[in-house]
Motif scaffolding. Structure first.
Motif: not given
Length: 376
Positions: A288-309
């Motif tokens: 649950r804590r890991a998902l909560i930490e991941a959820a904070w990244t969705y406060r920014h606009s949608a997009g795919i960066g280099d690392k994500h790609q």
């Protein structure tokens, strides 16, 4: 000796001895307490053989706890059915205030016969080993936070605080190294605190390197790779989720996964009144804590960066589509809920709940143990 019908065995486990009770198959069948037996492989094998000679079918159960899954694996290896019971879901009478090994074993046997017990998913030995490594890293992270707080508290007592940001990186670390104290004892104390922080950082590094080495050979490696298609879910977060939650394909619906993670609201309803409260926060706190930490990244606009790609490069198109759909939806949902005046922490919890649903959808397209993901 002629074997009788069905029997249900409840075991109250402990470090040295196990308390054992058996309930015979009929609804009103006898429930007998067999006594306490040594918690050793030989004693367990003798007990299982003895009961197998007397009954045609025997079902065993015991509570999940500090004794682990060794007893479960031994009983299963002997060809008998065994379940590990979730302690928090065992029905208990509100007025029952007496707790003994005998009563616990008898209660387990009776409830197992009645079908009132909920069993937990048991990992295989390799999965459990990866989980141990993940949890050891989590403990090291928590230790790192405490030790940093010790350093900050020491400096604050001496009227020193760092005004810049970020902390515990280049400039701040150099600032810490420049701190001087008049008394030799204080200099020694401060240096020991700094050394403890650095030692913990090295320990975390060793554990993360071990995970990078172990996970690629793990049967759940394809699931770990697929989960990284999601925004905010890197290697360590994905490994933590898989190690703690296991194969989430066992859940028939994403709502079951959400409940397992404690991300559903509590409810107290009666008659025509329906009242929902805070999150239940039951189940696995680390996932649950890991998902909560991941959820904070969705406060920014949608997009795919280099690392994500780079994480998505070798994944099937179907999984990339699910991840992109999730990102577009959740980024917009975050902004919408914040605009409605919802507290940020409440919004993040709602996003984490939906991330769990998208991870469930991704897992449906993955075959653990295979080298790649299925396009099905």
């Amino acid at each position: 000796m002629k074997r009788q019908g069905e029997a249900f065995v409840g075991i109250d486990t402990a470090k040295a001895r196990n308390a054992v009770a058996v309930a015979e198959g009929e609804r009103n069948g006898e429930v007998r307490y067999l006594g306490e037996f040594d918690n050793t492989p030989d004693a367990v094998a003798k007990l299982v053989r003895r009961l197998a000679e007397r009954y045609g079918v025997v079902h065993y159960c015991y509570e999940a706890g500090p004794t682990g899954y060794g007893l479960y694996r031994q009983i299963r290896a002997l060809g008998q059915d065994c379940g590990v019971v979730a302690p928090s879901l065992i029905p208990r009478r509100p007025g029952d205030r007496v707790k003994t090994n005998r009563r616990d074993a008898t209660s387990l046997a009776r409830l197992l016969r009645a079908g009132e017990l909920t069993t937990v998913w048991v990992p295989d030995e390799t999965h459990e080993a990866v989980r141990d490594l993940v949890r050891t890293r989590a403990m090291a992270i928590e230790d790192y936070r405490r030790k940093r707080q010790h350093v900050s508290s020491f400096l604050l007592r001496h009227g020193r605080s760092y005004e810049g940001s970020p902390t515990w990186k280049g400039l701040h670390l150099r600032w810490l190294d420049r701190q001087a104290f008049a008394h030799p004892a204080q200099r020694l104390a401060f240096q020991e605190l700094l050394n403890a922080v650095r030692a913990t950082v090295e320990r975390i590094g060793r554990l993360e390197a071990a995970l990078l080495e172990v996970v690629p050979a793990w049967t759940m490696a394809p699931v770990v790779a697929a989960f990284q298609a999601m925004r905010g879910v890197g290697f360590l977060t994905a490994t933590t989720l898989v190690a703690e939650a296991g194969d989430i394909r066992r859940f028939d619906h994403p709502r079951q996964l959400m409940a397992f993670l404690g991300l559903v609201p509590s409810e107290r309803s009666t008659g025509e009144t329906k009242r929902q409260g805070a999150l239940t926060k039951t189940g696995n706190i680390r996932a649950r804590r890991a998902l909560i930490e991941a959820a904070w990244t969705y406060r920014h606009s949608a997009g795919i960066g280099d690392k994500h790609q780079s994480r998505q490069r070798h994944l099937p198109e179907r999984i990339r589509d699910i991840a992109w759909k999730a990102q577009v939806r959740l980024c917009a949902r975050y902004r919408r809920l914040v605009a409605r005046g919802k507290r940020v922490t409440v919004v993040v919890a709602a996003i984490a709940r939906e991330i769990a649903a998208f991870l469930w959808a991704i897992a449906r397209h993955i075959d653990p143990g295979a080298q790649g993901a299925s396009e099905a």
